[in-house]
Motif scaffolding. Structure first.
Motif, PDB file in Angstrom:
ATOM      1  N   SER A  49     -28.635 -59.831  16.704  1.00 36.96           N
ATOM      2  CA  SER A  49     -28.583 -60.230  15.363  1.00 36.96           C
ATOM      3  C   SER A  49     -28.524 -61.473  15.058  1.00 36.96           C
ATOM      4  CB  SER A  49     -28.116 -59.296  14.432  1.00 36.96           C
ATOM      5  OG  SER A  49     -26.965 -59.230  14.911  1.00 36.96           O
ATOM      6  N   GLY A  50     -28.174 -61.817  13.975  1.00 32.60           N
ATOM      7  CA  GLY A  50     -27.751 -63.506  13.952  1.00 32.60           C
ATOM      8  C   GLY A  50     -25.975 -63.637  13.977  1.00 32.60           C
ATOM      9  N   MET A  51     -25.733 -64.578  14.013  1.00 35.37           N
ATOM     10  CA  MET A  51     -24.163 -65.135  14.518  1.00 35.37           C
ATOM     11  C   MET A  51     -23.992 -65.241  13.074  1.00 35.37           C
ATOM     12  SD  MET A  51     -22.794 -65.225  16.479  1.00 35.37           S
ATOM     13  CE  MET A  51     -21.309 -66.357  17.104  1.00 35.37           C
ATOM     14  N   SER A  52     -22.507 -64.813  12.001  1.00 34.93           N
ATOM     15  CA  SER A  52     -22.539 -65.075  11.058  1.00 34.93           C
ATOM     16  C   SER A  52     -21.238 -65.873  11.121  1.00 34.93           C
ATOM     17  CB  SER A  52     -21.954 -64.218  10.031  1.00 34.93           C
ATOM     18  OG  SER A  52     -20.652 -63.254  10.699  1.00 34.93           O
ATOM     19  N   VAL A  53     -20.909 -66.851  10.252  1.00 30.58           N
ATOM     20  CA  VAL A  53     -19.829 -67.456   9.867  1.00 30.58           C
ATOM     21  C   VAL A  53     -18.480 -66.673  10.166  1.00 30.58           C
ATOM     22  CG1 VAL A  53     -17.372 -67.837   8.400  1.00 30.58           C
ATOM     23  CG2 VAL A  53     -20.599 -68.152   8.354  1.00 30.58           C
ATOM     24  N   ASP A  54     -18.091 -65.205   9.677  1.00 30.22           N
ATOM     25  CA  ASP A  54     -17.001 -64.256  10.593  1.00 30.22           C
ATOM     26  C   ASP A  54     -17.273 -63.695  12.070  1.00 30.22           C
ATOM     27  OD1 ASP A  54     -16.564 -63.649   7.559  1.00 30.22           O
ATOM     28  OD2 ASP A  54     -17.173 -62.045   7.685  1.00 30.22           O
ATOM     29  N   ASP A  55     -18.395 -63.972  12.403  1.00 27.93           N
ATOM     30  CA  ASP A  55     -18.580 -63.578  13.822  1.00 27.93           C
ATOM     31  C   ASP A  55     -17.775 -65.384  14.604  1.00 27.93           C
ATOM     32  OD1 ASP A  55     -20.270 -60.973  13.538  1.00 27.93           O
ATOM     33  OD2 ASP A  55     -21.640 -61.879  13.694  1.00 27.93           O
ATOM     34  N   CYS A  56     -18.259 -66.541  14.150  1.00 30.74           N
ATOM     35  CA  CYS A  56     -17.938 -67.376  14.850  1.00 30.74           C
ATOM     36  C   CYS A  56     -16.230 -67.360  14.745  1.00 30.74           C
ATOM     37  CB  CYS A  56     -18.314 -68.452  13.948  1.00 30.74           C
ATOM     38  SG  CYS A  56     -20.439 -69.119  14.116  1.00 30.74           S
ATOM     39  N   ALA A  57     -15.678 -66.904  13.448  1.00 31.78           N
ATOM     40  CA  ALA A  57     -14.058 -66.628  13.272  1.00 31.78           C
ATOM     41  C   ALA A  57     -13.869 -65.936  14.032  1.00 31.78           C
ATOM     42  CB  ALA A  57     -14.117 -66.279  11.482  1.00 31.78           C
ATOM     43  N   GLU A  58     -14.234 -64.347  14.549  1.00 34.05           N
ATOM     44  CA  GLU A  58     -13.835 -63.824  15.639  1.00 34.05           C
ATOM     45  C   GLU A  58     -13.646 -64.178  16.755  1.00 34.05           C
ATOM     46  OE1 GLU A  58     -14.590 -59.026  16.903  1.00 34.05           O
ATOM     47  OE2 GLU A  58     -15.768 -59.805  15.133  1.00 34.05           O
ATOM     48  N   VAL A  59     -14.715 -65.131  16.929  1.00 37.56           N
ATOM     49  CA  VAL A  59     -14.869 -65.635  18.564  1.00 37.56           C
ATOM     50  C   VAL A  59     -13.770 -66.685  18.850  1.00 37.56           C
ATOM     51  CG1 VAL A  59     -16.355 -66.843  20.398  1.00 37.56           C
ATOM     52  CG2 VAL A  59     -17.460 -65.108  18.672  1.00 37.56           C
ATOM     53  N   SER A  60     -13.703 -66.682  17.845  1.00 40.58           N
ATOM     54  CA  SER A  60     -12.510 -68.522  17.973  1.00 40.58           C
ATOM     55  C   SER A  60     -11.451 -67.868  17.544  1.00 40.58           C
ATOM     56  CB  SER A  60     -12.855 -69.459  16.529  1.00 40.58           C
ATOM     57  OG  SER A  60     -11.633 -70.348  15.944  1.00 40.58           O
ATOM     58  N   HIS A  61     -11.148 -66.570  17.367  1.00 38.68           N
ATOM     59  CA  HIS A  61      -9.952 -66.650  17.237  1.00 38.68           C
ATOM     60  C   HIS A  61      -9.344 -65.708  18.304  1.00 38.68           C
ATOM     61  CE1 HIS A  61      -9.100 -67.084  12.888  1.00 38.68           C
ATOM     62  NE2 HIS A  61      -9.732 -66.078  12.401  1.00 38.68           N
ATOM     63  N   MET A  62     -10.034 -65.002  18.903  1.00 39.66           N
ATOM     64  CA  MET A  62     -10.003 -65.038  20.903  1.00 39.66           C
ATOM     65  C   MET A  62      -9.601 -65.704  21.757  1.00 39.66           C
ATOM     66  SD  MET A  62     -10.028 -62.355  23.417  1.00 39.66           S
ATOM     67  CE  MET A  62     -10.882 -61.238  23.547  1.00 39.66           C
ATOM     68  N   VAL A  63     -10.810 -66.911  21.498  1.00 42.19           N
ATOM     69  CA  VAL A  63     -10.860 -68.388  21.930  1.00 42.19           C
ATOM     70  C   VAL A  63      -9.836 -68.506  22.315  1.00 42.19           C
ATOM     71  CG1 VAL A  63     -11.797 -70.580  23.190  1.00 42.19           C
ATOM     72  CG2 VAL A  63     -13.243 -68.285  22.735  1.00 42.19           C
ATOM     73  N   SER A  64      -8.842 -69.200  21.255  1.00 41.42           N
ATOM     74  CA  SER A  64      -7.776 -69.146  20.724  1.00 41.42           C
ATOM     75  C   SER A  64      -6.582 -69.023  21.476  1.00 41.42           C
ATOM     76  CB  SER A  64      -7.624 -69.707  19.437  1.00 41.42           C
ATOM     77  OG  SER A  64      -8.341 -70.603  18.426  1.00 41.42           O
ATOM     78  N   ALA A  65      -6.509 -67.561  21.592  1.00 39.86           N
ATOM     79  CA  ALA A  65      -5.337 -66.422  21.735  1.00 39.86           C
ATOM     80  C   ALA A  65      -4.990 -66.858  23.766  1.00 39.86           C
ATOM     81  CB  ALA A  65      -5.481 -65.315  20.730  1.00 39.86           C
ATOM     82  N   ASP A  68      -4.058 -70.357  24.476  1.00 39.13           N
ATOM     83  CA  ASP A  68      -2.791 -70.344  24.152  1.00 39.13           C
ATOM     84  C   ASP A  68      -2.482 -69.765  25.230  1.00 39.13           C
ATOM     85  OD1 ASP A  68      -2.705 -71.237  22.028  1.00 39.13           O
ATOM     86  OD2 ASP A  68      -2.629 -69.707  20.557  1.00 39.13           O
ATOM     87  N   VAL A  69      -2.895 -68.543  25.992  1.00 35.60           N
ATOM     88  CA  VAL A  69      -2.132 -67.844  27.823  1.00 35.60           C
ATOM     89  C   VAL A  69      -2.330 -68.826  28.428  1.00 35.60           C
ATOM     90  CG1 VAL A  69      -1.768 -65.635  28.561  1.00 35.60           C
ATOM     91  CG2 VAL A  69      -1.772 -65.829  25.807  1.00 35.60           C
ATOM     92  N   GLU A  70      -4.121 -69.147  28.650  1.00 32.68           N
ATOM     93  CA  GLU A  70      -4.146 -69.457  30.114  1.00 32.68           C
ATOM     94  C   GLU A  70      -3.834 -70.901  30.006  1.00 32.68           C
ATOM     95  OE1 GLU A  70      -5.174 -67.788  32.634  1.00 32.68           O
ATOM     96  OE2 GLU A  70      -4.746 -65.807  31.513  1.00 32.68           O
ATOM     97  N   ASP A  71      -3.998 -71.556  29.020  1.00 31.78           N
ATOM     98  CA  ASP A  71      -3.470 -73.405  28.602  1.00 31.78           C
ATOM     99  C   ASP A  71      -4.708 -73.587  29.622  1.00 31.78           C
ATOM    100  OD1 ASP A  71      -2.482 -75.714  28.084  1.00 31.78           O
ATOM    101  OD2 ASP A  71      -1.008 -75.276  29.071  1.00 31.78           O
ATOM    102  N   PRO A  72      -5.995 -73.867  29.974  1.00 30.11           N
ATOM    103  CA  PRO A  72      -6.573 -74.374  30.493  1.00 30.11           C
ATOM    104  C   PRO A  72      -7.114 -75.966  31.038  1.00 30.11           C
ATOM    105  CG  PRO A  72      -8.374 -73.241  29.004  1.00 30.11           C
ATOM    106  CD  PRO A  72      -6.851 -73.098  29.153  1.00 30.11           C
ATOM    107  N   LEU A  73      -6.875 -76.563  29.411  1.00 31.35           N
ATOM    108  CA  LEU A  73      -6.643 -78.018  29.128  1.00 31.35           C
ATOM    109  C   LEU A  73      -5.271 -78.307  28.906  1.00 31.35           C
ATOM    110  CD1 LEU A  73     -10.477 -77.929  26.624  1.00 31.35           C
ATOM    111  CD2 LEU A  73     -10.107 -78.288  29.255  1.00 31.35           C
ATOM    112  N   ALA A  74      -5.551 -79.414  29.903  1.00 25.83           N
ATOM    113  CA  ALA A  74      -4.087 -80.344  29.373  1.00 25.83           C
ATOM    114  C   ALA A  74      -3.788 -81.217  28.315  1.00 25.83           C
ATOM    115  CB  ALA A  74      -3.985 -81.073  30.426  1.00 25.83           C
ATOM    116  N   GLU A  75      -4.743 -81.886  27.779  1.00 25.61           N
ATOM    117  CA  GLU A  75      -5.004 -82.686  27.195  1.00 25.61           C
ATOM    118  C   GLU A  75      -5.499 -81.764  25.600  1.00 25.61           C
ATOM    119  OE1 GLU A  75      -9.226 -82.630  28.482  1.00 25.61           O
ATOM    120  OE2 GLU A  75      -7.211 -83.053  29.067  1.00 25.61           O
ATOM    121  N   ALA A  76      -5.505 -82.608  24.216  1.00 23.11           N
ATOM    122  CA  ALA A  76      -5.115 -82.059  23.112  1.00 23.11           C
ATOM    123  C   ALA A  76      -6.827 -81.570  22.485  1.00 23.11           C
ATOM    124  CB  ALA A  76      -4.558 -82.485  22.191  1.00 23.11           C
ATOM    125  N   TYR A  77      -7.231 -80.748  21.719  1.00 17.88           N
ATOM    126  CA  TYR A  77      -8.616 -80.686  21.656  1.00 17.88           C
ATOM    127  C   TYR A  77      -8.976 -80.021  21.185  1.00 17.88           C
ATOM    128  CZ  TYR A  77      -8.173 -76.089  23.201  1.00 17.88           C
ATOM    129  OH  TYR A  77      -8.130 -75.047  23.179  1.00 17.88           O
TER     130      TYR A  77
END
Length: 172
Positions: A49-65, A68-77
Motif C-alpha cells: 500500500s502507499g506511504m502516508s505522511v504518518d508512515d514517513c514520520a514513523e520512519v523518520s523518528h526511527m531513523v533519527s533515534a 542518535d545512538v549509532e552516529d554514522p555521520l560526523a557532519e550535520a545534515y
C-alpha cells in the motif's frame, strides 16, 4: 571511511530496523544542497500500500533515534524521509522483475551496445542482466544490460504506470 561504504553501512542499519516496522528501504542518498547536506531515506510499505505522511514520520523518528545512538555521520545534515513515488528509482535487481512491462530510463557506467542511456520497456531479468525492450526501426530490440553496470534507473511516468498505481490504491 569513504562515503560509499558509509551509505552501505547505513542502508544495512536502517533497512533492518525499518523492516521490523513493516517497511522496505528503497535507497539512502546523500544530497549536496549548497548548505547543510541532506540525507534522503526512501522507503515503502512491505504490504504494497502507499506511504502516508504518518508512515514517513514513523520512519523518520526511527531513523533519527537510530542515528542518535549509532552516529554514522560526523557532519550535520538534514534528514528527509519520503516514498519512492510513482516514477520510482529502480535500485534492486528484484525491482526489474516487479516492474516488468513498464517503461524505464537507465544509465550505465560503461557502454552497452554502443550507448550509456536507454529508454524502453522492462522485460524482467536473466541472471544479473536486465532485459530491456528498446525501440529500433519499426520494431523493438531486446537488450541485456548488466545490472552491475547500471548507475541510475527509474520508471518513466506513463499512463499505464498511473493506472496501475490507481488500481493498487483502490485495492489497499
Amino acid at each position: 571511511m569513504n562515503e560509499t561504504r558509509k551509505l552501505a553501512d547505513m542502508e544495512t542499519l536502517v533497512g533492518e530496523s525499518i523492516a521490523a516496522m513493516g517497511y522496505d528501504l528503497v535507497q539512502i542518498r546523500m544530497l549536496a544542497t549548497g548548505g547543510k547536506p541532506t540525507l534522503q531515506v526512501m522507503a515503502e510499505r512491505t504490504d504494497g500500500s502507499g506511504m502516508s505522511v504518518d508512515d514517513c514520520a514513523e520512519v523518520s523518528h526511527m531513523v533519527s533515534a537510530l542515528f542518535d545512538v549509532e552516529d554514522p555521520l560526523a557532519e550535520a545534515y538534514t534528514l528527509e524521509v519520503s516514498s519512492p513515488g510513482i516514477d520510482r528509482p529502480l535500485v534492486r535487481l528484484a525491482d526489474y522483475t516487479r516492474f516488468a512491462g513498464y517503461e524505464a530510463k537507465l544509465e550505465t557506467a560503461r557502454l552497452v551496445a554502443g550507448r550509456r542511456r536507454f529508454r524502453g520497456r522492462l522485460a524482467g531479468i536473466d541472471g544479473r542482466y536486465v532485459n530491456l525492450s528498446v525501440p529500433e526501426g519499426n520494431g523493438e530490440k531486446l537488450l541485456q544490460v548488466p545490472f552491475d553496470d547500471i548507475e541510475k534507473a527509474k520508471l518513466v511516468l506513463t499512463d499505464d504506470l498511473i493506472q496501475a498505481s490507481l488500481r493498487r490504491a483502490k485495492q489497499a
